[in-house]
Design an enzyme around this catalytic site. Structure first.
Site, mmCIF file in Angstrom:
data_model
loop_
_atom_site.group_PDB
_atom_site.id
_atom_site.type_symbol
_atom_site.label_atom_id
_atom_site.label_comp_id
_atom_site.label_asym_id
_atom_site.label_seq_id
_atom_site.Cartn_x
_atom_site.Cartn_y
_atom_site.Cartn_z
ATOM 1 N N MET A 1 5.152 14.294 8.962
ATOM 2 C CA MET A 1 5.223 14.889 10.301
ATOM 3 C C MET A 1 4.417 16.180 10.324
ATOM 4 S SD MET A 1 9.214 14.344 11.405
ATOM 5 C CE MET A 1 9.911 14.641 9.769
ATOM 6 N N VAL A 2 3.434 16.245 11.199
ATOM 7 C CA VAL A 2 2.598 17.427 11.318
ATOM 8 C C VAL A 2 3.449 18.630 11.706
ATOM 9 C CG1 VAL A 2 0.701 18.476 12.611
ATOM 10 C CG2 VAL A 2 0.549 16.097 11.877
ATOM 11 N N GLU B 1 0.303 14.945 7.443
ATOM 12 C CA GLU B 1 -1.064 14.458 7.300
ATOM 13 C C GLU B 1 -2.023 15.637 7.117
ATOM 14 O OE1 GLU B 1 -4.448 11.970 9.840
ATOM 15 O OE2 GLU B 1 -2.924 13.152 10.865
ATOM 16 N N GLN C 1 -0.076 12.509 2.000
ATOM 17 C CA GLN C 1 -0.727 11.699 3.033
ATOM 18 C C GLN C 1 -1.983 12.394 3.539
ATOM 19 O OE1 GLN C 1 0.279 11.130 7.310
ATOM 20 N NE2 GLN C 1 0.793 9.033 6.706
ATOM 21 N N CYS D 1 -1.395 7.208 13.161
ATOM 22 C CA CYS D 1 -1.223 8.303 14.119
ATOM 23 C C CYS D 1 -2.172 8.113 15.304
ATOM 24 C CB CYS D 1 -1.483 9.651 13.451
ATOM 25 S SG CYS D 1 -1.242 11.047 14.572
ATOM 26 N N HIS E 1 5.051 1.512 11.388
ATOM 27 C CA HIS E 1 5.706 2.055 12.582
ATOM 28 C C HIS E 1 5.700 0.942 13.625
ATOM 29 C CE1 HIS E 1 6.549 5.622 15.362
ATOM 30 N NE2 HIS E 1 6.582 4.547 16.132
ATOM 31 N N GLY F 1 12.553 3.981 14.130
ATOM 32 C CA GLY F 1 13.873 3.719 14.696
ATOM 33 C C GLY F 1 14.698 4.935 15.025
ATOM 34 N N ALA G 1 11.624 9.961 10.730
ATOM 35 C CA ALA G 1 10.820 11.076 11.228
ATOM 36 C C ALA G 1 11.691 11.977 12.099
ATOM 37 C CB ALA G 1 9.606 10.563 11.993
ATOM 38 N N ARG G 2 11.771 11.678 13.393
ATOM 39 C CA ARG G 2 12.465 12.592 14.313
ATOM 40 C C ARG G 2 13.940 12.778 13.982
ATOM 41 N NH1 ARG G 2 11.593 9.482 19.276
ATOM 42 N NH2 ARG G 2 11.234 7.868 17.720
#
Length: 516
Positions: A31-32, A55, A99, A128, A195, A228, A254-255
């Protein structure tokens, strides 16, 4: 009877060979602005098996220097402008995946070789959809160029000793997606993250679990399910449910992890406030970029970002101010004292190179100017100027020369008729002058303004005296600036006139040599 699948057998073999396996893992997604060292370490603390860094673009990483940071006990990859692009440490070495964003096989290999001894695996971002990633053919732009995908992954698999993986998004049809993944598998990658959304889709669109399942059933390498967080994963128990629904080997978060990294805890998530404080501890301990620290905390605050605490967080400009918002000022001060003590130990045990020595009429010391060790707007040159004023002596005068073979710079500062110089050459004139100022200040036993250093009062109440100080500092370095400008103009003129000679520094002493 419990049986072991082929994929699990491969994972066991990988682990026995010291390589990272990707079966039955819970993973922090790249995650950036989020996936820096503090978040990765916190995720590992809470139970993540593998963590991805954010990334990082190959062009920027290829210019970095690998530096062992003995104070923080980290390995830093530092850009020419002195920004730390990637920081890692021993705690995560066997579990962190680097990454990169790339569209060029050779450049990708150069970066992978640079970092491979400090990471567990290397991943290529092919999913991305954001412009910063897709421009130049990177990220999801690669999905429409399978030949380039194959070239990049094959080059990496053959060129480095660590596992290589990639992260993709699904294509418009299931058939296209399965065909691409089979082609990727043939390159020899260790795993593939999927993803479950197309590149045009966003988090508000439902994740396509059926696509991920079809991919998992069509290849023999581990498939890592991603996407998810919003609809399907709200608790730690939901992670396994999502894995079963997609038929994947592992799950990437991620989130859900960004909002509360303690979701990795099998015992149940902690409160967000507790997780934020633990995150701040790592951010301070590892000198995390303030902008990244603030961004992550704002994501964790979510709907509280407009609260009084959120507004104070927005206003914070340093990690110290962030700590004050969360009632952790004492922790910040204690950590800075510990880090300064570590710096002092290193200086005391590094031998004579960090002690003043005589080279003719010049006092020398082997030091570099590390910008991250000083607060914003504070430099050793500023401290030396203020000290000279207080002592009522002439302002410091800098003389800088450039070495021909690598165009590095070395500066000598004269203070009270004594010359000071660092024996280490710097990448710019500005840094060379700062290094010379450091030698002078340390020799004289004068504070230089580093973070954690006791306030000396040399540079104080800057807002009130900003204009006066700025004007005086400009005057103090005018002579040096003019000299440097003349050197630059003369060098440019000599480059245009090929018949002339060029004044260079050859080795450690100045000589006049013919231009090639």
């Amino acid at each position: 009877m419990f049986s072991i699948s082929g994929t699990e057998e491969d994972d066991i073999m990988s682990n026995s060979m010291g390589k990272l396996g990707f079966h039955n893992k819970i993973i922090l997604a790249p995650m950036v602005r989020v996936g820096t060292l503090p978040m990765r370490l916190l995720a590992l603390d809470y139970g993540a098996d593998i963590v991805f860094c954010e990334e990082l673009i190959d062009i920027k990483m290829a210019r970095c220097r690998r530096i062992v940071n003995d104070v923080l006990k980290t390995v830093d990859f530092v850009a020419p402008d002195d920004r730390v692009m990637f920081r890692t440490c021993a705690t995560e070495k066997d579990r962190v995946v680097f990454q990169m964003g790339t569209a060029d096989p050779e450049r990708a290999l150069a970066v992978a070789l640079l970092v491979e001894n400090d990471v567990a695996a290397v991943d290529v971002n092919m999913g991305c959809p954001k412009e910063y990633s897709t421009k130049g053919g990177m990220g999801s732009a690669l999905l429409s160029n399978p030949d380039r995908i194959e070239a990049i992954l094959t080059t990496l698999v053959r060129g480095i000793s660590k596992p290589v993986t990639c992260k993709i998004r699904i294509l418009p049809t299931m058939e296209e997606t399965v065909s691409l993944v089979k082609r990727i598998e043939k390159t020899g990658v260790a795993a593939i993250s999927v993803h479950g959304r197309m590149k045009e889709e966003r988090p508000r669109h439902p994740v396509h679990c059926d696509y991920i399942r079809a991919i998992a059933e069509s290849v023999s390498i581990p498939v890592i399910a991603s996407g998810g967080s919003l609809d399907l994963i709200k608790t730690n128990e939901d992670i396994e449910t999502f894995r079963k629904e997609t038929g994947a080997s592992s799950v990437m978060l991620a989130r859900a992890a960004m909002w509360n990294p303690s979701i990795f805890r099998s015992q149940g998530a902690l409160s967000v406030d507790e997780a934020m404080k633990e995150y701040i501890k790592y951010a301070v301990r590892y000198d995390n970029n303030t902008f990244n620290t603030k961004y992550c905390l704002c994501q964790m605050l979510r709907d509280r970002v407009e609260s009084p605490m959120g507004k104070r967080l927005h206003a914070a400009q340093t990690n110290e101010e962030i700590c004050e918002v969360f009632g952790m000022a004492g922790f910040y001060q204690m950590t800075q004292v510990e880090l300064e003590a570590q710096r002092q130990v290193l200086q005391d045990t590094s031998g004579p190179s960090l002690r003043p020595a005589r080279d003719g009429d010049v006092i020398t010391m082997a030091v570099r100017f590390e910008r991250r060790e000083y607060p914003p707007q504070i430099t050793p040159k500023m401290y030396l100027l203020e000290w000279s004023r207080q002592e009522k002596i002439d302002q410091p005068a800098y003389e800088t020369e450039q070495r021909a073979q690598d165009r590095a710079f070395q500066s000598t500062v004269t203070v009270a008729q004594t010359k000071y110089r660092s024996t280490l050459w710097e990448k710019s004139k500005k840094f060379a002058e700062q290094a010379a100022a450091i030698v002078c200040l340390r020799t004289l036993g004068v504070p230089e303004g580093r973070i954690g250093e006791e306030n000396s009062g040399l540079v104080n109440k800057r807002k009130r005296g900003e204009r006066r100080l700025s004007a005086s500092e400009d005057t103090s370095v005018t002579h040096s600036i003019n000299r440097k400008r003349r050197v630059t103009e003369e060098s440019q003129k000599e480059e245009r006139e090929s018949s002339d000679t060029l004044m260079v520094v050859n080795g450690s002493c100045g000589q006049t040599v013919p231009r090639p």
